[in-house]
Design a protein around this motif. Structure first.
Motif, PDB file in Angstrom:
ATOM      1  N   LEU A   9       0.817  -1.220   0.000  1.00  0.00           N
ATOM      2  CA  LEU A   9       0.000   0.000   0.000  1.00  0.00           C
ATOM      3  C   LEU A   9       0.849   1.267   0.000  1.00  0.00           C
ATOM      4  O   LEU A   9       0.503   2.251  -0.666  1.00  0.00           O
ATOM      5  N   LYS A  45       2.007   1.608  -3.327  1.00  0.00           N
ATOM      6  CA  LYS A  45       0.838   1.725  -4.209  1.00  0.00           C
ATOM      7  C   LYS A  45       0.858   0.709  -5.359  1.00  0.00           C
ATOM      8  O   LYS A  45       0.473   0.998  -6.486  1.00  0.00           O
ATOM      9  N   ASN A  96      -1.068  -1.782  -5.698  1.00  0.00           N
ATOM     10  CA  ASN A  96      -2.424  -2.088  -6.148  1.00  0.00           C
ATOM     11  C   ASN A  96      -2.872  -1.122  -7.237  1.00  0.00           C
ATOM     12  O   ASN A  96      -3.543  -1.503  -8.196  1.00  0.00           O
ATOM     13  N   ARG A  97      -2.489   0.129  -7.129  1.00  0.00           N
ATOM     14  CA  ARG A  97      -2.900   1.119  -8.117  1.00  0.00           C
ATOM     15  C   ARG A  97      -2.127   0.953  -9.416  1.00  0.00           C
ATOM     16  O   ARG A  97      -2.690   1.107 -10.507  1.00  0.00           O
ATOM     17  N   ILE A 145      -2.530   5.432   5.888  1.00  0.00           N
ATOM     18  CA  ILE A 145      -2.950   4.054   5.610  1.00  0.00           C
ATOM     19  C   ILE A 145      -3.259   3.378   6.937  1.00  0.00           C
ATOM     20  O   ILE A 145      -2.577   3.625   7.946  1.00  0.00           O
ATOM     21  N   LEU A 167     -11.944   6.635   2.868  1.00  0.00           N
ATOM     22  CA  LEU A 167     -11.286   6.201   1.632  1.00  0.00           C
ATOM     23  C   LEU A 167     -11.927   6.852   0.416  1.00  0.00           C
ATOM     24  O   LEU A 167     -11.236   7.316  -0.500  1.00  0.00           O
ATOM     25  N   SER A 189      -5.318   7.050   2.022  1.00  0.00           N
ATOM     26  CA  SER A 189      -4.906   6.574   0.696  1.00  0.00           C
ATOM     27  C   SER A 189      -5.071   5.065   0.554  1.00  0.00           C
ATOM     28  O   SER A 189      -5.040   4.541  -0.559  1.00  0.00           O
ATOM     29  N   GLY A 190      -5.246   4.358   1.675  1.00  0.00           N
ATOM     30  CA  GLY A 190      -5.389   2.921   1.556  1.00  0.00           C
ATOM     31  C   GLY A 190      -5.682   2.246   2.878  1.00  0.00           C
ATOM     32  O   GLY A 190      -5.530   2.839   3.956  1.00  0.00           O
ATOM     33  N   SER A 205     -13.708  -0.620  -3.363  1.00  0.00           N
ATOM     34  CA  SER A 205     -12.671   0.393  -3.248  1.00  0.00           C
ATOM     35  C   SER A 205     -11.336  -0.164  -3.711  1.00  0.00           C
ATOM     36  O   SER A 205     -10.832  -1.142  -3.148  1.00  0.00           O
ATOM     37  N   SER A 256      -8.661   1.132  -3.232  1.00  0.00           N
ATOM     38  CA  SER A 256      -7.660   1.513  -2.236  1.00  0.00           C
ATOM     39  C   SER A 256      -7.548   0.498  -1.101  1.00  0.00           C
ATOM     40  O   SER A 256      -6.723   0.662  -0.210  1.00  0.00           O
ATOM     41  N   VAL A 257      -8.387  -0.522  -1.118  1.00  0.00           N
ATOM     42  CA  VAL A 257      -8.396  -1.528  -0.056  1.00  0.00           C
ATOM     43  C   VAL A 257      -7.755  -2.819  -0.538  1.00  0.00           C
ATOM     44  O   VAL A 257      -8.110  -3.341  -1.595  1.00  0.00           O
TER      45      VAL A 257
END
Length: 321
Positions: free
Chosen positions: A118, A121, A123-124, A233, A252, A258-259, A279, A281-282
């Motif tokens: 996270l 980032k 995941n993004r 986070i 979120l 941010s996560g 989400s 962000s999760v």
């Protein structure tokens, strides 16, 4: 009481086998039964007259506990006992044990892995590439260096300290709060002691390591989330009820956080209509932080050894009530 009347029951388990548990029953010529109870009624029926009960998540309410044999022993697979009515157990003379010393490294590893993913980032980036994007600034709005990251801990038990050791390797500043740990002990673990409010207000990453009790339910609510730094986070590999999930979803969605890395939830399995499911962000896992081949083997072995002590009337190793 004769050995032939002894009864050992597994209310529910997620391990795929009960060979250690069956061996404990066989060693004392006890009757053995295993179930996958979910409801109070199923559990009450399963433990009727049981002398030793091994339990995962099935509810052990007063109505369930009162039908066990006098002086029965309950062993919870794991550390937390929030599904057991401890007050009722004490009233009824039911002894309750847990298994606090398994899976410590696994949970610390899991929390660390979630944190690293996270903060960086990942995941993004992953989602962006899958959607056909390649430019970094279109996938993320900045990435904090781990060496400029403050990791705050609520609770400084064994798992928290193991997680702190891991995060310190990456150059993170580690702060923490635990009313049961003195400042010298915290510093010896590499943790800068602070008040709970100070930890929450200064943590770029806030990781929770406390049991679920009436005092800690929704410890992280809308007010606490508002006081966390923008872009921070939250990591929760302890108990779902520690976090107000509605407030977390809002934080979120509005971008204040941010996560979030969540291994546990207020209701498990996570309901299909939970906004957390939608989400990006999760980062979620299904209450699996404890899991490895080695940790599961150790958990069942330790729980079954405690069950054997219960059947034999010996001193229990990890009695809570």
């Amino acid at each position: 009481m004769t050995q032939s009347t002894l009864k050992l029951v597994v209310t529910d388990q997620a391990f795929g086998n009960t060979r250690h548990e069956q061996a404990a029953a066989q060693a004392e010529a006890a009757d053995f039964a295993e179930y996958q109870c979910r409801s109070e009624e199923e559990t009450r029926s399963a433990v009727q007259g049981a002398h030793v009960v091994l339990n995962n998540f099935a509810p052990l309410t007063r109505r369930v506990l009162e039908v066990m044999a006098p002086g029965a022993v309950v062993i919870r697979y794991g550390v937390g006992v929030d599904n057991v009515d401890l007050i009722a157990a004490k009233d009824l003379g039911v002894r309750v044990c847990n298994v606090p010393d398994y899976g410590i490294d696994e949970v610390a590893d899991h929390a660390t892995a979630m944190t690293l993913a996270l903060v960086r980032k990942l995941n993004r980036y992953d989602a962006g590439i899958r959607e056909g994007e390649w430019k970094i600034d279109r996938m993320v709005d900045g990435v904090r260096s781990l060496r400029e990251t403050t990791v705050g801990l609520i609770g400084l038990g064994r798992i928290a300290r193991s997680y702190a050791t891991r995060m310190a390797v990456f150059g993170c500043r580690i702060t923490g709060y635990d009313p049961f740990v003195n400042d010298d002990a915290a510093r010896a673990a590499g943790v800068e002691p602070m008040s709970r409010d100070e930890v929450i207000a200064s943590a770029d990453v806030l990781s929770l390591h406390v049991p679920l009790t009436p005092d800690t339910r929704h410890l992280i609510d809308a007010d606490a989330l508002t006081r966390m730094p923008a872009g921070s986070i939250i990591i929760n590999c302890s108990r779902g009820g520690l976090v107000d999930e509605t407030a977390l979803s809002d934080a979120l969605r509005h971008g204040h956080l941010s996560g979030a890395g969540l291994d546990v939830f207020e209701q498990e399995p996570l309901p299909a209509d939970s906004p957390l499911r939608h989400s990006f962000s999760v980062l979620m896992s299904p209450h699996a932080a404890f899991f490895s081949n080695a940790s599961v083997e150790k958990l069942q072995q330790l729980a079954s050894e405690e069950a054997l002590r219960g059947l034999r009337g010996e001193t229990l190793r990890c009695r809570l009530v």
